[in-house]
Design an enzyme around this catalytic site. Structure first.
Site, PDB file in Angstrom:
ATOM      1  N   THR A  86       0.872  -1.179   0.000  1.00  0.00           N
ATOM      2  CA  THR A  86       0.000   0.000   0.000  1.00  0.00           C
ATOM      3  C   THR A  86       0.912   1.233   0.000  1.00  0.00           C
ATOM      4  O   THR A  86       0.982   1.957   0.984  1.00  0.00           O
ATOM      5  CB  THR A  86      -0.938   0.012   1.227  1.00  0.00           C
ATOM      6  OG1 THR A  86      -0.134  -0.154   2.429  1.00  0.00           O
ATOM      7  CG2 THR A  86      -1.959  -1.081   1.171  1.00  0.00           C
ATOM      8  N   THR A 121      -1.000  -2.848   5.627  1.00  0.00           N
ATOM      9  CA  THR A 121      -1.398  -1.671   6.407  1.00  0.00           C
ATOM     10  C   THR A 121      -2.345  -0.817   5.581  1.00  0.00           C
ATOM     11  O   THR A 121      -1.996  -0.369   4.497  1.00  0.00           O
ATOM     12  CB  THR A 121      -0.147  -0.855   6.783  1.00  0.00           C
ATOM     13  OG1 THR A 121       0.708  -1.708   7.523  1.00  0.00           O
ATOM     14  CG2 THR A 121      -0.512   0.362   7.615  1.00  0.00           C
ATOM     15  N   LYS A 222      -2.946  -0.100  13.884  1.00  0.00           N
ATOM     16  CA  LYS A 222      -1.667  -0.165  13.161  1.00  0.00           C
ATOM     17  C   LYS A 222      -1.120   1.230  12.863  1.00  0.00           C
ATOM     18  O   LYS A 222       0.040   1.549  13.168  1.00  0.00           O
ATOM     19  CB  LYS A 222      -1.861  -0.955  11.865  1.00  0.00           C
ATOM     20  CG  LYS A 222      -0.655  -1.004  10.973  1.00  0.00           C
ATOM     21  CD  LYS A 222       0.526  -1.675  11.671  1.00  0.00           C
ATOM     22  CE  LYS A 222       1.844  -1.390  11.001  1.00  0.00           C
ATOM     23  NZ  LYS A 222       2.217  -2.254   9.951  1.00  0.00           N
ATOM     24  N   PHE A 267      12.848   3.155  20.943  1.00  0.00           N
ATOM     25  CA  PHE A 267      12.515   4.216  19.981  1.00  0.00           C
ATOM     26  C   PHE A 267      12.792   5.625  20.487  1.00  0.00           C
ATOM     27  O   PHE A 267      12.112   6.572  20.153  1.00  0.00           O
ATOM     28  CB  PHE A 267      11.070   4.061  19.471  1.00  0.00           C
ATOM     29  CG  PHE A 267      11.015   3.028  18.389  1.00  0.00           C
ATOM     30  CD1 PHE A 267      11.211   1.691  18.696  1.00  0.00           C
ATOM     31  CD2 PHE A 267      10.847   3.380  17.064  1.00  0.00           C
ATOM     32  CE1 PHE A 267      11.230   0.727  17.698  1.00  0.00           C
ATOM     33  CE2 PHE A 267      10.866   2.420  16.061  1.00  0.00           C
ATOM     34  CZ  PHE A 267      11.060   1.092  16.378  1.00  0.00           C
ATOM     35  N   GLY A 275      13.288   6.018   8.716  1.00  0.00           N
ATOM     36  CA  GLY A 275      13.135   5.730   7.294  1.00  0.00           C
ATOM     37  C   GLY A 275      12.446   4.395   7.134  1.00  0.00           C
ATOM     38  O   GLY A 275      11.764   3.922   8.040  1.00  0.00           O
ATOM     39  N   CYS A 278       7.768   1.727   6.121  1.00  0.00           N
ATOM     40  CA  CYS A 278       6.553   1.770   6.942  1.00  0.00           C
ATOM     41  C   CYS A 278       6.353   3.099   7.639  1.00  0.00           C
ATOM     42  O   CYS A 278       5.381   3.798   7.383  1.00  0.00           O
ATOM     43  CB  CYS A 278       6.590   0.638   7.957  1.00  0.00           C
ATOM     44  SG  CYS A 278       6.371  -0.952   7.161  1.00  0.00           S
ATOM     45  N   LYS A 281       5.661   6.371   5.497  1.00  0.00           N
ATOM     46  CA  LYS A 281       4.405   6.358   4.727  1.00  0.00           C
ATOM     47  C   LYS A 281       3.190   6.242   5.643  1.00  0.00           C
ATOM     48  O   LYS A 281       2.146   6.817   5.377  1.00  0.00           O
ATOM     49  CB  LYS A 281       4.445   5.272   3.655  1.00  0.00           C
ATOM     50  CG  LYS A 281       3.995   3.905   4.083  1.00  0.00           C
ATOM     51  CD  LYS A 281       3.882   2.959   2.904  1.00  0.00           C
ATOM     52  CE  LYS A 281       3.779   1.519   3.367  1.00  0.00           C
ATOM     53  NZ  LYS A 281       2.520   1.108   3.924  1.00  0.00           N
TER      54      LYS A 281
HETATM   55  C1  UDX Z   1       8.069  -0.563  11.632  1.00  0.00           C
HETATM   56  C2  UDX Z   1       7.383  -0.922  12.955  1.00  0.00           C
HETATM   57  O1  UDX Z   1       8.329  -0.898  14.010  1.00  0.00           O
HETATM   58  C3  UDX Z   1       6.710  -2.278  12.841  1.00  0.00           C
HETATM   59  O2  UDX Z   1       6.000  -2.568  14.034  1.00  0.00           O
HETATM   60  C4  UDX Z   1       5.753  -2.262  11.656  1.00  0.00           C
HETATM   61  O3  UDX Z   1       5.125  -3.495  11.486  1.00  0.00           O
HETATM   62  C5  UDX Z   1       6.488  -1.903  10.399  1.00  0.00           C
HETATM   63  O4  UDX Z   1       7.131  -0.643  10.584  1.00  0.00           O
HETATM   64  P1  UDX Z   1      10.355  -1.224  10.433  1.00  0.00           P
HETATM   65  O5  UDX Z   1       9.925  -0.377   9.279  1.00  0.00           O
HETATM   66  O6  UDX Z   1      10.935  -2.555  10.163  1.00  0.00           O
HETATM   67  O7  UDX Z   1       9.142  -1.486  11.429  1.00  0.00           O
HETATM   68  O8  UDX Z   1      11.444  -0.371  11.215  1.00  0.00           O
HETATM   69  P2  UDX Z   1      11.657   0.157  12.703  1.00  0.00           P
HETATM   70  O9  UDX Z   1      12.471  -0.791  13.463  1.00  0.00           O
HETATM   71  O10 UDX Z   1      10.375   0.585  13.287  1.00  0.00           O
HETATM   72  O11 UDX Z   1      12.557   1.447  12.402  1.00  0.00           O
HETATM   73  C6  UDX Z   1      12.040   2.504  11.577  1.00  0.00           C
HETATM   74  C7  UDX Z   1      13.042   3.611  11.416  1.00  0.00           C
HETATM   75  O12 UDX Z   1      13.194   4.324  12.626  1.00  0.00           O
HETATM   76  C8  UDX Z   1      14.458   3.147  11.034  1.00  0.00           C
HETATM   77  O13 UDX Z   1      14.949   4.025  10.028  1.00  0.00           O
HETATM   78  C9  UDX Z   1      15.259   3.295  12.301  1.00  0.00           C
HETATM   79  O14 UDX Z   1      16.618   3.561  12.052  1.00  0.00           O
HETATM   80  C10 UDX Z   1      14.563   4.483  12.932  1.00  0.00           C
HETATM   81  N1  UDX Z   1      14.688   4.519  14.403  1.00  0.00           N
HETATM   82  C11 UDX Z   1      14.156   3.537  15.156  1.00  0.00           C
HETATM   83  C12 UDX Z   1      15.332   5.594  14.996  1.00  0.00           C
HETATM   84  O15 UDX Z   1      15.817   6.512  14.321  1.00  0.00           O
HETATM   85  N2  UDX Z   1      15.406   5.632  16.365  1.00  0.00           N
HETATM   86  C13 UDX Z   1      14.880   4.670  17.145  1.00  0.00           C
HETATM   87  O16 UDX Z   1      14.988   4.794  18.375  1.00  0.00           O
HETATM   88  C14 UDX Z   1      14.238   3.572  16.535  1.00  0.00           C
END
Ligand code: UDX
Length: 457
Positions: A86, A121, A222, A267, A275, A278, A281
């Protein structure tokens, strides 16, 4: 149970593979014939830890197969998981055309009553549209459809682990038969019988909860969850900016904040911003969804703004350190949007490299998994799987993804080969004092810059 999975991307492959792993009979399909051919040949189109093991094991046991014939896949399943993409439209809303296509296919191909489960999603109220499409395109009037929402919370890089040991499973349903069927599908997972062979630092090993909600709530959960994670990251990044100005250390600040269980450690890592395919977007789609519903989600707009500024701010740091970028040799460690994945979609590192190249810098990059994909975007830059091979002669080394492998490098050896011992660490992977001792000028995020030979502030 006989289960079909439509869409063989990250979500579809992890979902299909894990459902087969826990004992169901699964057929996975995709409209990309090359992808299906690759999977049938036992190769994976993506890198995801443990996925190869799980897919191979289930195929050998005869519980998993791939087909390019969507109709056949639709007819094979008592329950069908929709796991198609999506992606964002120009205006930020989610493009639901793939869901619509799949819904029409299911409606025309199904021969028996079928449960259709949205895993992709989607914005709230998509389930209602899905029900309508299934009803109006139904070819066989004897066939009835039930619809459920079962959002995925898989993180790339730990997708298998997240599926088998989830902290919660959300099912949005309209009747108890659907709830029962979903409970059956997830029973082995709920009973915790399939532990992933990896230490899971995030969640305590408690039995996952299955939450039963309405379809609208499940869909909203979500978007609300991912947007909240994005808010947390942007908050940490804004605090990091303050730390830089006021002489504090963001790692110390967020660590202490996170010890309050109401806040939590996860987080809050400051860096280059969020980035991947997910978070960016989903935040956008949630803002648009709110707008349509007449709610101004200004809070999220601000989080998005903070995130967009991360790249500019980091490039300002690079320019301050290097002055002119034109003709500078820059070594880059890390391309993927986060460690343990080969995914570069909306990866901050890709954005940074694009800007460096636009200013005339020369780049040599290393990433354990994402070089092949990056080569298609930037064929003009140098690549080497060996991190020690990208450093020699570089005017600066940039850390753009926090792969553990990079932390473990012999940094003294790297220093000796750089033209200038300058490291800009956009992910706070390394320790400033240790880098200073090794003779580096070292800049990171939300922490004070250090340079060998200068007094620590
Ligand atoms: C995310 C959600 O966590 C997950 O539950 C959902 O199903 C899909 O989207 P994902 O896209 O795999 O998962 O990445 P995620 O681990 O969430 O990290 C996203 C971005 O945030 C990354 O670029 C990461 O580097 C950044 N990030 C994460 C930070 O800059 N700081 C943090 O503390 C955590």
């Amino acid at each position: 149970m006989r289960i079909s999975v439509i869409g063989c991307g990250y979500v579809g492959l992890v979902t299909g593979g894990c459902l087969a792993e826990v004992g169901h009979h699964v057929v996975c399909t995709d409209n990309d014939a090359a992808r299906i051919a690759m999977l049938e040949a036992g190769r994976l189109p993506i890198y995801e830890p443990y996925l190869d093991m799980i897919l191979a094991g289930s195929r050998n046991a005869g519980r998993l197969r791939f087909t390019g014939d969507v109709g056949e896949a639709v007819r094979a399943g008592e329950a069908i998981f929709i796991c198609v993409g999506t992606p964002p439209l120009e205006n930020g809303e989610a493009d639901l055309s793939a869901i619509d296509n799949v819904a029409r296919l299911i409606a025309t191909e199904a021969r028996v009553p079928t449960l259709v489960i949205e895993k992709s999603t989607v914005p709230a109220q998509t389930g209602q549209e899905l029900k309508r499409v299934l009803a109006v395109y139904r070819r066989n009037l004897g066939v009835t459809f039930r619809v459920a929402s079962n959002p995925e919370f898989l993180r790339e890089g730990t997708g298998v682990e997240d599926f088998l040991n989830p902290d919660r499973i959300v099912v949005g349903v309209e009747d108890s038969a659907t709830e029962h069927q979903l409970r059956e599908i997830y029973r082995p997972v709920l009973e915790g019988r399939f532990r992933c062979p990896v230490h899971r630092p995030i969640c305590p090993p408690t039995a996952p909860q299955l939450l039963v909600t309405t379809i609208n709530s499940a869909e909203l959960i979500k978007h609300a969850s991912n947007s909240f994670l994005a808010l947390k990251i942007s908050y940490a990044n804004a605090v990091a900016d303050l730390c830089e100005r006021l002489g504090a250390n963001v790692e110390e600040v967020t660590r202490a904040m996170g010890l309050d269980p109401r806040i939590g450690q996860q987080f809050l890592r400051a860096g280059l911003g969020f980035g991947g395919f997910c978070l960016p977007k989903d935040v956008q789609a949630f803002i648009r969804l709110a707008e349509r519903a007449g709610v101004d989600f200004g809070l999220l707009k601000e989080a998005e703004k903070v995130n967009k500024r991360r790249i500019d701010q980091f490039l300002d740091k690079v320019r301050r350190a290097l002055w002119v970028l034109k003709d500078k040799q820059i070594a880059v460690l890390g391309l993927a949007f986060k460690p343990n994945t080969d995914d570069i979609r909306y990866a901050p590192a890709i954005e940074v490299i694009g800007r460096l190249l636009a200013e005339g810098a020369q780049v040599r990059a290393c990433d354990p998994e994402a070089m092949e994909k990056t080569r298609k975007v930037f064929p003009q830059i140098g690549y080497d799987r060996d991190p020690y091979a990208v450093a020699p002669g570089a005017d600066a080394l940039l850390i753009l993804t926090e792969w553990e492998e990079f932390r473990q490098l012999d940094w003294q050896r790297i220093r000796d080969t750089l033209a200038r011992p300058l490291v800009l660490d956009a992910r706070n992977l390394l320790d400033p004092e240790a880098m200073k001792k090794l003779g580096f000028e070292y800049h990171s995020i939300g922490r004070q810059d250090v340079a060998a030979g200068s007094a620590t502030p």
